[in-house]
Write an enzyme that holds these catalytic residues in place. Structure first.
Site, PDB file in Angstrom:
ATOM      1  N   GLY A  61     -13.469  12.312 -23.573  1.00  0.00           N
ATOM      2  CA  GLY A  61     -13.361  13.676 -23.081  1.00  0.00           C
ATOM      3  C   GLY A  61     -14.692  14.408 -23.075  1.00  0.00           C
TER       4      GLY A  61
ATOM      5  N   HIS B 166       0.825   6.917  13.238  1.00  0.00           N
ATOM      6  CA  HIS B 166       1.137   5.537  12.838  1.00  0.00           C
ATOM      7  C   HIS B 166       0.113   4.582  13.443  1.00  0.00           C
ATOM      8  CE1 HIS B 166       3.441   1.943  11.883  1.00  0.00           C
ATOM      9  NE2 HIS B 166       3.231   1.546  13.131  1.00  0.00           N
TER      10      HIS B 166
END
Length: 467
Positions: A271, A445
């Site tokens: 972190g 598509h």
């Protein structure tokens, strides 16, 4: 020199705040202690790590996937020096871009370390040892964060390293031991795993990327294991020592058994912590929270001292560049009396491994904890024509929608280009779209984004077309 706004720090939050202030007609200065603008993100974070992720992905595909495409390579080799040179060039282009933007917007960029003399006066220690004072009606603290560590581990920046040093290695690790299975660690671990290093991940929680939806962590661990990484989840690190060129990491298994790993590098990625050193906040009556050293702000991102604001990693919330950017814009517009907004629930999180991981909104765990009734729909990339064509069939898209209203409450993706795809989910949720709304929108598509539409179809009334 008198300014309307003084920004301390030129990371994503700081430089965006400065530019937006200048756009709004405010005389603005931005103080940066380093020689280049951009803070952690552009210099030793987001940008260089993505450059190495892209380079390592090309290498991995060349060595593992090109033959499938009918592309044969002989004597494939790795040139670490060139890879790092390219990374440095990418960083230079981005930091140079901010220099251009500051000039374009007539922002005074000042190199040095800024600290408070009083709430309107900033003292700047220049690199040459001289000092300068400037005053401003409003001050924005945007000093970011630095890598955190464990109290019992000594980071020598040579063998036991942080993310900063991991971006500048001049040799390929043979065995990289990674402490922490969060975003930063997994991204950098992926870089060196793809390049041929053995990578072992030790994570205290029982899942990698533990702050994200558990399904994402489970799928990512499966894919990264397939790529060669190994994981010790639910294990507690107890120490790390260096002897010569060897690092030994000791840790406890969930059942209490003592274990150890030996490697040539250990990356500590547990972190980050807010960076407020040297600001002399006490001179204006400000203190930081004990845990994480965060500065407390109100809903307008103003501290308890009127006219002094704080944004980005130094305040509460996720430590994300785009959060800091949004907050920089928010403060700039608030100063001139506008009414901006930030929906913190709709700030996306991304992990730039491959496949990429991205999420926005609530997780299933959060909805269950809040007793919210929801429905879920998912669609696997193995059923996507575009994913099959590119060979990127790992992962899925999961949509969580309100059981009664069908409003989308959360979207969780792991798959190809998820980092870009998540923007559609953010847009839909900003306008409070239902799953059915998205399912009725035409998607080109073949594209990866059709998977989002199919997941919405599954969430609406369980009617996906392609599974």
């Amino acid at each position: 020199m008198q300014y309307d706004v003084i920004v301390i720090g030129s990371g994503p939050g700081g430089y965006v705040a400065a530019i937006r202030c200048a756009q709004l007609g405010l005389k603005t200065a931005c103080i940066e202690k380093y020689a280049t603008y951009g803070g952690t993100c552009l210099n030793v974070g987001c940008i260089p790590s993505k450059a190495l992720l892209d380079s390592s992905e090309h290498y991995y595909n060349a060595s593992h996937a090109f033959k499938t495409h009918g592309i044969n390579l002989d004597n494939l080799s790795l040139d670490m020096a060139q890879m790092m040179k390219r990374k440095n060039e990418v960083v230079a282009k981005n930091t140079g871009g901010i220099t251009f933007l500051f000039k374009k917007n007539k922002i005074d960029g000042i190199q040095g370390v800024g600290s408070f003399k009083d709430k309107n006066t900033i003292s700047i220690k220049k690199p040459d040892g001289t000092e300068q004072e400037i005053t401003g009606k409003n001050i924005i603290i945007a000093t970011g964060s630095k890598p955190s560590s464990l109290p019992f581990i000594q980071i020598d920046k040579k063998r036991i390293i942080t993310s900063t040093e991991a971006l500048t290695l001049t040799e390929m690790p043979k065995h990289l031991i990674l402490i922490g299975g969060g975003v930063i660690g997994l991204e950098l671990g992926s870089v060196y795993s793809r390049l041929g290093a053995k990578v072992s991940v030790i994570e205290f929680m029982d899942s990698i990327i533990p702050t994200m939806d558990r399904g994402l962590g489970k799928e990512l661990q499966k894919v990264l294991t397939k790529q060669g990484m190994e994981f010790y989840t639910g294990h507690k690190v107890t120490g790390a020592t260096v002897k010569g060129k060897e690092v030994t990491v000791t840790f406890d298994a969930p059942n209490g058994d003592k274990k150890e790993l030996k490697g040539d590098y250990c990356l500590v990625a547990v972190g980050r912590i807010a960076y407020t050193d040297g600001l002399d906040l006490d001179k204006i009556g400000l203190t930081v929270e004990e845990r994480g050293r965060k500065i407390t702000v109100d809903d307008h991102l103003e501290t308890s001292v009127k006219g002094v604001y704080a944004i980005g990693d130094v305040i509460k919330g996720a430590m994300l560049a785009h959060k800091a950017e949004d907050e920089g814009t928010f403060v700039a517009e608030s100063i001139v009396g506008q009414k901006p907004h930030i929906n913190y629930n709709l700030i996306p999180g991304v992990v730039y491994t491959w496949p990429e991981v991205a999420a926005v909104g609530q997780t299933e765990e959060q909805l269950k904890a809040a007793n919210v009734k929801y429905k879920t729909g998912s669609f696997p990339f193995r059923a996507s024509g575009r994913a099959v064509a590119s060979g990127d069939m790992d992962g899925f898209v999961k949509v969580l929608a309100d059981a009664a209203t069908d409003e989308i409450l959360g979207v969780h993706m792991i798959g190809p280009r998820a980092a870009d795809m998540i923007a559609e989910a953010v847009c839909a949720m900003e306008f409070r779209a239902s799953a059915e709304d998205v399912s009725r929108m035409s998607h080109a598509h073949p594209t990866y984004t059709e998977a989002f539409r199919e997941a919405c179809l599954a969430a609406t009334d369980n009617r996906p077309i392609h599974i």
